[in-house]
Design a protein around this motif. Structure first.
Motif, short mmCIF file in Angstrom:
data_model
loop_
_atom_site.label_atom_id
_atom_site.label_comp_id
_atom_site.label_asym_id
_atom_site.label_seq_id
_atom_site.Cartn_x
_atom_site.Cartn_y
_atom_site.Cartn_z
N VAL A 1 0.84 -1.20 0.00
CA VAL A 1 0.00 0.00 0.00
C VAL A 1 0.87 1.25 0.00
N GLY A 2 1.84 1.30 0.91
CA GLY A 2 2.69 2.48 1.00
C GLY A 2 3.46 2.75 -0.28
N ALA A 3 4.00 1.69 -0.89
CA ALA A 3 4.80 1.87 -2.10
C ALA A 3 3.95 2.41 -3.24
N ILE A 4 2.74 1.89 -3.41
CA ILE A 4 1.88 2.35 -4.51
C ILE A 4 1.44 3.79 -4.29
N VAL A 5 1.07 4.12 -3.07
CA VAL A 5 0.67 5.50 -2.76
C VAL A 5 1.83 6.46 -3.04
N ARG B 1 -5.46 2.36 -10.04
CA ARG B 1 -5.90 1.06 -10.54
C ARG B 1 -4.82 0.39 -11.39
N SER B 2 -4.16 1.16 -12.25
CA SER B 2 -3.15 0.56 -13.12
C SER B 2 -1.88 0.20 -12.36
N SER B 3 -1.62 0.88 -11.24
CA SER B 3 -0.41 0.62 -10.46
C SER B 3 -0.60 -0.44 -9.39
N TRP B 4 -1.85 -0.81 -9.14
CA TRP B 4 -2.11 -1.67 -7.99
C TRP B 4 -1.47 -3.05 -8.14
N ARG B 5 -0.96 -3.55 -7.03
CA ARG B 5 -0.36 -4.88 -6.97
C ARG B 5 -0.95 -5.61 -5.76
N LEU C 1 -8.57 -5.79 -3.32
CA LEU C 1 -9.43 -4.81 -3.98
C LEU C 1 -10.02 -3.83 -2.98
N ASP C 2 -10.37 -4.31 -1.80
CA ASP C 2 -10.87 -3.42 -0.76
C ASP C 2 -9.83 -2.35 -0.42
N TRP C 3 -8.58 -2.78 -0.28
CA TRP C 3 -7.54 -1.82 0.06
C TRP C 3 -7.15 -0.93 -1.11
N ARG C 4 -7.36 -1.41 -2.31
CA ARG C 4 -7.16 -0.53 -3.47
C ARG C 4 -8.15 0.63 -3.41
N ASP C 5 -9.40 0.32 -3.11
CA ASP C 5 -10.41 1.38 -3.04
C ASP C 5 -10.16 2.30 -1.84
N ARG C 6 -9.80 1.72 -0.69
CA ARG C 6 -9.53 2.54 0.50
C ARG C 6 -8.33 3.44 0.26
N SER C 7 -7.31 2.90 -0.39
CA SER C 7 -6.10 3.70 -0.64
C SER C 7 -6.38 4.80 -1.65
N GLU D 1 -7.70 10.99 -13.14
CA GLU D 1 -6.35 10.50 -13.45
C GLU D 1 -5.76 9.78 -12.24
N VAL D 2 -6.03 10.30 -11.06
CA VAL D 2 -5.53 9.64 -9.85
C VAL D 2 -6.15 8.26 -9.71
#
Length: 296
Positions: A51-55, A81-85, A96-102, A75-76
């Motif tokens: 999470v921290g790295a993607i943010v 979405r494209s950077s998520w791992r 996916l939950d943490w992708r949306d929360r982040s 754009e954000v």
């Protein structure tokens, strides 16, 4: 150093804040991270670090690479979405939950940002040397702002993004060795006044700030040099060649409840006795403390 020419100064110990703090926290972890070849097996990736790295990546793009016209919520969202791992998460649903929360966290942080603002540095490497060490690190963001002394000039502020659970305080900002070394490095590289450090905590959208003075910076520099001196001594022993028992003596473990968060706990008997290995996703919701430097 036996092949050094007579009269030549000793080589400076090159280190980042992370390297210094690893040695100070646990010499065995330092040995496993920086000296052992091959390196002992690490545990699985940590979800909270994913999470921290993607943010951090998205914010670096927003402030450092995108033109003003691209700095929009859409754009954000697309970049998140494209950077998520999915490294470290329990399953796809949690990921996916943490992708949306982040994504919501980043959008909240950027809500009032000026799309035309250009920081003085983004993911900028700064460095300085002392008589005993060459210290360097990469700063999330360096702002150049109007000087607060009324002189009409400008000053620098060191900004570090944090995505961990724990809210931060000015004490966290002032006591951070990394932030103080970034101040000293920014002064040396950018030739600007710099005393202010800020921890931007995205989950609460708050800023923990502290102002350094010469005395506080000198204390941090002395601490960094002291750690570096001890690391030089330990590394010299390592390069002389050590038996396993001697290596354990020169690089002893530092067992504590935080061992459960160590990448190498599965190969460290003392660490496993101090704390069982944590699940790779435990840092997202668990109430147990994580070292601040590991919590993004």
């Amino acid at each position: 150093m036996d092949d050094m020419l007579p009269g030549m100064p000793a080589a400076l110990f090159v280190a980042t804040p992370t390297k210094l703090l690893t040695f100070a926290d646990c010499k065995r972890k330092y040995r496993y991270t920086y000296l052992e070849t091959p390196r002992p097996s690490k545990g699985p990736p940590w979800a909270h670090q994913t999470v921290g790295a993607i943010v951090h990546e998205v914010l670096a793009d927003f402030f450092g690479r995108w033109p003003a016209a691209r700095r929009t919520p859409d754009e954000v969202v697309a970049k998140m979405r494209s950077s998520w791992r999915s490294e470290g998460f329990r399953d796809e649903r949690q990921s996916l939950d943490w992708r949306d929360r982040s994504t919501s966290m980043v959008l909240g942080y950027l809500r009032d940002s000026d799309p035309y603002y250009v920081p003085r540095g983004v993911e900028r490497t700064v460095a300085f040397t002392t008589e005993r060490a060459s210290l360097r690190g990469r700063v999330d963001r360096i702002d150049e702002r109007p000087a607060r002394d009324g002189s009409g000039g400008t000053e620098l502020a060191i900004v570090d993004y944090k995505t961990g659970r724990r809210p931060l305080t000015s004490t966290d900002a002032r006591s951070s060795l990394a932030m103080a070394l970034y101040v000293l490095g920014a002064r040396r590289v950018l030739h600007k006044q710099c005393t202010l450090v800020e921890l931007h905590h995205l989950p609460t959208n708050t800023v923990a700030a502290a102002d350094h003075d010469d005395a506080s910076l000198a204390r941090h520099q002395r601490r960094a040099e002291s750690i570096a001196d001890d690391a030089v001594t330990a590394e010299a022993r390592w390069h002389e060649g050590l038996t396993p028992a001697q290596a354990d003596e020169a690089f002893p473990p530092e067992p504590s409840p935080l061992c459960g968060w160590c990448d190498f706990v599965r190969t460290c008997p003392e660490g496993r006795r101090a704390a069982p290995p944590r699940d790779s996703w435990a840092g997202l919701d668990d109430s147990s403390p994580i070292p601040l430097e590991d919590a993004s």
